[in-house]
Design a protein around this motif. Structure first.
Motif, PDB file in Angstrom:
ATOM      1  N   VAL A   2      39.388  33.294  35.081  1.00  0.00           N
ATOM      2  CA  VAL A   2      40.539  32.795  35.848  1.00  0.00           C
ATOM      3  C   VAL A   2      41.082  33.915  36.729  1.00  0.00           C
ATOM      4  O   VAL A   2      41.114  35.081  36.343  1.00  0.00           O
ATOM      5  CB  VAL A   2      41.630  32.270  34.888  1.00  0.00           C
ATOM      6  CG1 VAL A   2      42.983  32.115  35.585  1.00  0.00           C
ATOM      7  CG2 VAL A   2      41.194  30.953  34.269  1.00  0.00           C
ATOM      8  N   ASP A  35      41.355  30.248  30.462  1.00  0.00           N
ATOM      9  CA  ASP A  35      39.963  30.386  30.047  1.00  0.00           C
ATOM     10  C   ASP A  35      39.297  31.545  30.798  1.00  0.00           C
ATOM     11  O   ASP A  35      39.922  32.197  31.634  1.00  0.00           O
ATOM     12  CB  ASP A  35      39.201  29.078  30.293  1.00  0.00           C
ATOM     13  CG  ASP A  35      39.599  27.983  29.305  1.00  0.00           C
ATOM     14  OD1 ASP A  35      40.265  28.288  28.296  1.00  0.00           O
ATOM     15  OD2 ASP A  35      39.230  26.812  29.550  1.00  0.00           O
ATOM     16  N   GLU A  40      32.212  26.452  42.947  1.00  0.00           N
ATOM     17  CA  GLU A  40      32.454  27.532  41.988  1.00  0.00           C
ATOM     18  C   GLU A  40      32.536  28.891  42.677  1.00  0.00           C
ATOM     19  O   GLU A  40      33.108  29.831  42.132  1.00  0.00           O
ATOM     20  CB  GLU A  40      31.381  27.529  40.895  1.00  0.00           C
ATOM     21  CG  GLU A  40      31.487  26.303  39.999  1.00  0.00           C
ATOM     22  CD  GLU A  40      30.469  26.262  38.880  1.00  0.00           C
ATOM     23  OE1 GLU A  40      29.787  27.290  38.630  1.00  0.00           O
ATOM     24  OE2 GLU A  40      30.334  25.201  38.239  1.00  0.00           O
ATOM     25  N   PRO A  72      38.822  23.288  35.399  1.00  0.00           N
ATOM     26  CA  PRO A  72      37.872  24.345  35.712  1.00  0.00           C
ATOM     27  C   PRO A  72      37.526  24.385  37.206  1.00  0.00           C
ATOM     28  O   PRO A  72      37.333  23.347  37.837  1.00  0.00           O
ATOM     29  CB  PRO A  72      36.646  23.973  34.882  1.00  0.00           C
ATOM     30  CG  PRO A  72      37.183  23.181  33.736  1.00  0.00           C
ATOM     31  CD  PRO A  72      38.346  22.414  34.313  1.00  0.00           C
ATOM     32  N   TYR A  73      37.498  25.585  37.747  1.00  0.00           N
ATOM     33  CA  TYR A  73      37.104  25.877  39.133  1.00  0.00           C
ATOM     34  C   TYR A  73      38.034  25.272  40.181  1.00  0.00           C
ATOM     35  O   TYR A  73      37.734  25.295  41.376  1.00  0.00           O
ATOM     36  CB  TYR A  73      35.642  25.477  39.393  1.00  0.00           C
ATOM     37  CG  TYR A  73      34.708  26.175  38.446  1.00  0.00           C
ATOM     38  CD1 TYR A  73      34.429  27.527  38.588  1.00  0.00           C
ATOM     39  CD2 TYR A  73      34.137  25.490  37.374  1.00  0.00           C
ATOM     40  CE1 TYR A  73      33.602  28.186  37.693  1.00  0.00           C
ATOM     41  CE2 TYR A  73      33.299  26.142  36.474  1.00  0.00           C
ATOM     42  CZ  TYR A  73      33.039  27.485  36.642  1.00  0.00           C
ATOM     43  OH  TYR A  73      32.222  28.129  35.750  1.00  0.00           O
ATOM     44  N   GLY A 124      41.752  26.175  33.410  1.00  0.00           N
ATOM     45  CA  GLY A 124      40.343  26.071  33.054  1.00  0.00           C
ATOM     46  C   GLY A 124      39.484  27.192  33.617  1.00  0.00           C
ATOM     47  O   GLY A 124      39.879  27.915  34.541  1.00  0.00           O
ATOM     48  N   LYS A 125      38.307  27.320  33.076  1.00  0.00           N
ATOM     49  CA  LYS A 125      37.344  28.359  33.445  1.00  0.00           C
ATOM     50  C   LYS A 125      37.145  28.428  34.958  1.00  0.00           C
ATOM     51  O   LYS A 125      36.953  27.420  35.621  1.00  0.00           O
ATOM     52  CB  LYS A 125      35.997  28.081  32.770  1.00  0.00           C
ATOM     53  CG  LYS A 125      34.899  29.071  33.137  1.00  0.00           C
ATOM     54  CD  LYS A 125      33.608  28.754  32.396  1.00  0.00           C
ATOM     55  CE  LYS A 125      32.449  29.605  32.895  1.00  0.00           C
ATOM     56  NZ  LYS A 125      32.625  31.035  32.661  1.00  0.00           N
ATOM     57  N   PRO A 146      39.230  19.243  37.886  1.00  0.00           N
ATOM     58  CA  PRO A 146      38.214  20.270  38.100  1.00  0.00           C
ATOM     59  C   PRO A 146      37.700  20.247  39.540  1.00  0.00           C
ATOM     60  O   PRO A 146      37.525  19.169  40.120  1.00  0.00           O
ATOM     61  CB  PRO A 146      37.098  19.880  37.116  1.00  0.00           C
ATOM     62  CG  PRO A 146      37.800  19.114  36.034  1.00  0.00           C
ATOM     63  CD  PRO A 146      38.908  18.371  36.739  1.00  0.00           C
TER      64      PRO A 146
END
Length: 198
Positions: free
Chosen positions: A77, A74, A159, A126-127, A107-108, A142
């Protein structure tokens, strides 16, 4: 027609690829057929991106990385130097398993450290942050911070890439961004999201 991305003269880009505006592809890298690469990506030296891999916007791939078929990354990355993905769980030279590749999604905003290995079929949330040299053999949550072989979770990360220290109310603040995070039921969310979810 003017090319809207940069590729070094030693890079090889096969037919059928879609490459977004502002992306840079450096020395001796090979982008194989039917890849989809987003805008503002940076693909370092000696990188292999195998057929049908999908990369979002602003993906940073450092030198000597192998991204094999079945992988999707995503937006935002980061893939550290010499990290590698696999796509077959039981490879044998004499047995053809092409077309039976396992899928992996990153993930993002996730980061994968130098020399890490991602065993196929396991998603990275994500993260999340995978430490250098880690071997990922299961899904990563995540915001999880994982290290070692096999990779084990040792904490949570913001993040902005800082370890989160939760207080007795299960609240943590990123020291750089000052964003606030909440931990509940082994899930981490930023507070503005957490207030809606919990």
């Amino acid at each position: 027609m003017k090319q809207h991305y940069f590729s070094h003269e030693t890079a090889i880009i096969d037919e059928g690829c879609t490459i977004g505006k502002g992306t840079k592809i450096w020395h001796f890298s090979h982008i194989m057929n039917d890849c989809k690469i987003g805008e503002r990506c940076n693909i370092g030296q000696n990188v292999v991106v195998s057929p049908k891999v999908v990369l979002g916007n602003n993906v940073k791939i450092q030198n000597n990385v192998s991204v094999y078929t079945g992988v999707t990354c995503d937006d935002d990355v980061f893939l550290g130097p010499s990290c590698v993905f696999t796509n077959v769980t039981n490879p044998r030279s004499a047995i053809l398993r092409r077309g039976k590749y396992s899928k992996t999604k990153v993930g993002k905003g996730a980061s994968i450290g130098a020399n890490a290995t991602i065993v196929c079929g396991h998603d990275i949330g994500p993260y999340a942050f995978v430490g250098a040299g880690a071997v990922v053999t299961k899904d990563i949550k995540p915001y999880a911070l994982v290290v070692g072989n096999p990779a084990k979770q040792i904490g949570w990360i913001s993040e902005f890439g800082h370890r989160l220290e939760f207080d007795n109310r299960d609240i943590a603040t990123c020291p750089e961004s000052k964003e606030i995070y909440k931990l509940k039921n082994q899930k981490v969310l930023k507070v503005e999201i957490a207030e809606k979810e919990f």
